[in-house]
Design a protein around this motif. Structure first.
Motif, PDB file in Angstrom:
ATOM      1  N   TYR A 205       0.815  -0.902  -0.084  1.00 36.90           N
ATOM      2  CA  TYR A 205       0.000   0.006   0.011  1.00 36.90           C
ATOM      3  C   TYR A 205       1.016   1.238   0.114  1.00 36.90           C
ATOM      4  N   SER A 219      -7.483   0.600  -3.491  1.00 37.18           N
ATOM      5  CA  SER A 219      -8.297  -0.414  -3.101  1.00 37.18           C
ATOM      6  C   SER A 219      -8.718  -1.379  -4.197  1.00 37.18           C
ATOM      7  N   ALA A 220      -9.040  -0.665  -5.478  1.00 38.97           N
ATOM      8  CA  ALA A 220      -9.391  -1.500  -6.751  1.00 38.97           C
ATOM      9  C   ALA A 220      -8.008  -2.688  -7.092  1.00 38.97           C
ATOM     10  N   PHE A 222      -6.200  -4.002  -4.506  1.00 40.22           N
ATOM     11  CA  PHE A 222      -6.306  -5.068  -4.053  1.00 40.22           C
ATOM     12  C   PHE A 222      -7.530  -5.752  -4.361  1.00 40.22           C
ATOM     13  N   ARG A 223      -8.375  -5.372  -4.715  1.00 39.01           N
ATOM     14  CA  ARG A 223      -9.805  -6.216  -4.947  1.00 39.01           C
ATOM     15  C   ARG A 223      -9.592  -6.950  -5.832  1.00 39.01           C
ATOM     16  N   SER A 239      -9.145  -3.866   1.215  1.00 40.96           N
ATOM     17  CA  SER A 239      -9.994  -3.202   0.300  1.00 40.96           C
ATOM     18  C   SER A 239     -11.096  -2.474   0.911  1.00 40.96           C
ATOM     19  N   GLU A 240     -11.698  -3.213   1.987  1.00 40.06           N
ATOM     20  CA  GLU A 240     -13.122  -2.782   2.710  1.00 40.06           C
ATOM     21  C   GLU A 240     -12.270  -1.570   3.608  1.00 40.06           C
ATOM     22  N   ASP A 243     -11.390   1.535   1.581  1.00 41.38           N
ATOM     23  CA  ASP A 243     -12.928   1.958   0.970  1.00 41.38           C
ATOM     24  C   ASP A 243     -13.673   2.845   2.236  1.00 41.38           C
TER      25      ASP A 243
END
Length: 480
Positions: A205, A219-220, A222-223, A239-240, A243
Motif C-alpha cells: 500500500y 483499493s481497486a 487489492f480487490r 480493500s474494505e 474504502d
C-alpha cells in the motif's frame, strides 16, 4: 439444601467474554448442551437473557458447573492468559476426576501449556492447549482450531472441536497437532505469519500510495489481486478498510487513523523462540520491529527532523508495471514468511518430539483463520506430496519465485531508491539470496571470532577444528 444439578451437558465453557460466549454459542448451534460459568455472574446472566433458548445450562458456582457435565467432563477455558488461567485450572482440578478433559482456548505461551499439561497428567486429567483463530466471528461461526494434547484425550474432545470448526471443501479445519504444547506453538507461529502478512500488505500500500496512486485506485488493485494467487482474507479486508470514509471528516479513514500499530505479544514470542531454536525468521522479526518503530514517537520525531534521504514519493514511468511488480514482491514475501514459519514448526516438532504433520497444519489454516489464503491449499499439497526440507524446495513454489523474481526485485529497488521503507519485502528477498548463495560471508565472521576469541573454525578442505595463532606466528593448529 440445594440439589446437585443433573449431568446433562456434553461440554462446558468457563469465561464468557466475547470469545467464550461465541464459542459456547457455536457448540450450542451444533446441537450440544453447553454448561456455562463465569466468575462474574452478570456475564452468565447476560448470555442467558440474550441467548438462553440456544441450549445452555448456567451455573453460578463452579462446583455446580462441573456437576452438570457428562463424563468424561469436557471443560473449555476462555479466560485471561497467565495467572487467571492458572487459577481457573487449579480450581477445576479440585473438582474434576481422572479421565476428564480441560481445554485452554486462549493465547497461552506454549511452555506454560507444557507445564500445565504435565501437572494435570499427574492427576489423571487430560489438558489441551488449543489455538483458536478467526476472531469473534470465527468463534461463533467456525474457527481454525489447533489442539495439542494427548491422543487418548483427543478421542473425547476432538470430534466436538472438529464439529464446530471451519470447513474447507467439507473438511474440518481442526486436527490433533501433537502432545502438550504443540497446539499453542502452532497457533503462535500462525500469529507470527499473520504479523508478517499484514506488514507486507501495508508496505505494498505504501509503495503504491507513494507512487501517486489514489486510495480508490489502491483499493481497486487489492480487490483485483484478491481474485488471483493473492486471494486471502487479509487482502479482502484491506480493500474494505481502504474504502471506508470517516464520518467526521469526510476523509479516508486510513488517513485519520494514527500510524502506530499495536501488538499483543504472540509475534514477539515467535521471534524469541525462533532465536532460541536457531531458526531464521527475519521476515516475521521485521514485521514485529516495524510495529515497534511505528509506536516509537520520540525516535520518529528525531528521524523526521534530522535524518536525510529521498522524498518518499516518486512518479513511475509505467504505473501498470509498478503495480504488477509490487504484486510479485507481495507474493514472494508471503511465500517466504510461510516457509520460515513452517520451518520453525518443523524444528520445534523435532526438538520436542511432537511429530507434527506440516501438511496437516497448512490444511487447518485454509479456512476460518486470519491467514486463510488460496496459497495454503498449494502448500498443503506440496508438503503432502514431497518430503520437503523447506517450502522453498516445493516444485510449484520454485516456479512461482522464478516467475516473480525480476518484478519483485524491481519493486523493492524502486521503493528503496525513493526512500519508501519496505523492511519486510527486503528481508524476504535477502533470505532468498542467503539460502541460495553458494558461499556466504560467514567465513569472514568465523575468522574474526577466532581472531579475538579463539572460537576456532572448520576448513572446507579438511576434517576437524582449527585455530590460528593470530597474536603469535599465525601458524594454524588442528585441535581435533
Amino acid at each position: 439444601m440445594t440439589s446437585t444439578p443433573a449431568a446433562t451437558a456434553q461440554v462446558g465453557v468457563v469465561g464468557l467474554a466475547v470469545m467464550g460466549r461465541n464459542l459456547a454459542r457455536n457448540f450450542a448451534h451444533h446441537g450440544y448442551t453447553v454448561a456455562v460459568y463465569n466468575r462474574t455472574a452478570a456475564r452468565t446472566e447476560e448470555l442467558m437473557a440474550a441467548y438462553g433458548d440456544e441450549g445452555f445450562v448456567p451455573a453460578t458456582e463452579l462446583a455446580d458447573f462441573v456437576a452438570s457435565l457428562e463424563r468424561p467432563r469436557r471443560v473449555v477455558i476462555m479466560v485471561q492468559a497467565g495467572k487467571g488461567t492458572d487459577a481457573t485450572i487449579d480450581a477445576l482440578a479440585e473438582l474434576l476426576e481422572p479421565g476428564d478433559i480441560v481445554v485452554d482456548g486462549g493465547n497461552a505461551h506454549y511452555e506454560d501449556t507444557r507445564r500445565r499439561e504435565a501437572a494435570l497428567r499427574e492427576k489423571g486429567l487430560h489438558f489441551f492447549g488449543v489455538g483458536i483463530s478467526g476472531g469473534e466471528e470465527g468463534a461463533l461461526n467456525g474457527p481454525s482450531i489447533m489442539p495439542g494434547g494427548s491422543a487418548e484425550g483427543y478421542k473425547a474432545i476432538g470430534p466436538l472441536l472438529e464439529d464446530i470448526s471451519a470447513k474447507y471443501d467439507g473438511e474440518p479445519c481442526c486436527a490433533h497437532i501433537g502432545p502438550d504444547g504443540a497446539g499453542h506453538f502452532v497457533k503462535m507461529v500462525h500469529n507470527g505469519i499473520e504479523y508478517a502478512d499484514m506488514e507486507f500488505i501495508a508496505e505494498a500500500y505504501d509503495v503504491l500510495r507513494s507512487a501517486g496512486l489514489s486510495i480508490e485506485e489502491i483499493s481497486a488493485t487489492f480487490r483485483q489481486w484478491n481474485t488471483g494467487d493473492l486471494d486471502s482474507y487479509l487482502i479482502e479486508i484491506t480493500s474494505e478498510v481502504l474504502d471506508q470514509v470517516d464520518a467526521k471528516t469526510g476523509k479516508a479513514l486510513v488517513d485519520v487513523i494514527a500510524d502506530s500499530a499495536g501488538q499483543k505479544g504472540t509475534g514477539r514470542w515467535t521471534v524469541q523462540i525462533a532465536l532460541e531454536l536457531g531458526v531464521p525468521v527475519n521476515t516475521i522479526a521485521e514485521s514485529v520491529f516495524a510495529r515497534s518503530v511505528s509506536g516509537h514517537a520520540d525516535l520518529r520525531a528525531a528521524g523526521q527532523e534530522h535524518v536525510p534521504g529521498p522524498a518518499h514519493s516518486f512518479d513511475p514511468a509505467d504505473r501498470a508495471q509498478l503495480v504488477e511488480d509490487v504484486r510479485k514482491a507481495l507474493w514472494t514475501a508471503k511465500v517466504v514468511a510461510y516457509a520460515q514459519g513452517l520451518d520453525l514448526i518443523r524444528t520445534a516438532s523435532l526438538t520436542y518430539d511432537w511429530n507434527i504433520d506440516v501438511a496437516s497444519v497448512a490444511s487447518l489454516w485454509r479456512a476460518g483463520c486470519i491467514i486463510r489464503a488460496r496459497l495454503l491449499e498449494r502448500i498443503r499439497a506440496e508438503y503432502a506430496g514431497h518430503n520437503l526440507p523447506t517450502l522453498l524446495a516445493a516444485p510449484s513454489i520454485i516456479d512461482g519465485i522464478a516467475e516473480a523474481n525480476e518484478g519483485a526485485r524491481r519493486a523493492i529497488g524502486t521503493a528503496m531508491q525513493a526512500g519508501v521503507p519496505v523492511p519486510g519485502f527486503a528481508a524476504a528477498l535477502a533470505y532468498l539470496d542467503q539460502v541460495r548463495a553458494q558461499r556466504l560471508p560467514a567465513a569472514l565472521i568465523q575468522g574474526q571470532r577466532d581472531y579475538f576469541g579463539a572460537h576456532t573454525y572448520q576448513r572446507t578442505d579438511a576434517e576437524g577444528t582449527f585455530h590460528t595463532e593470530w597474536s603469535a606466528d599465525r601458524s594454524e593448529t588442528k585441535l581435533d
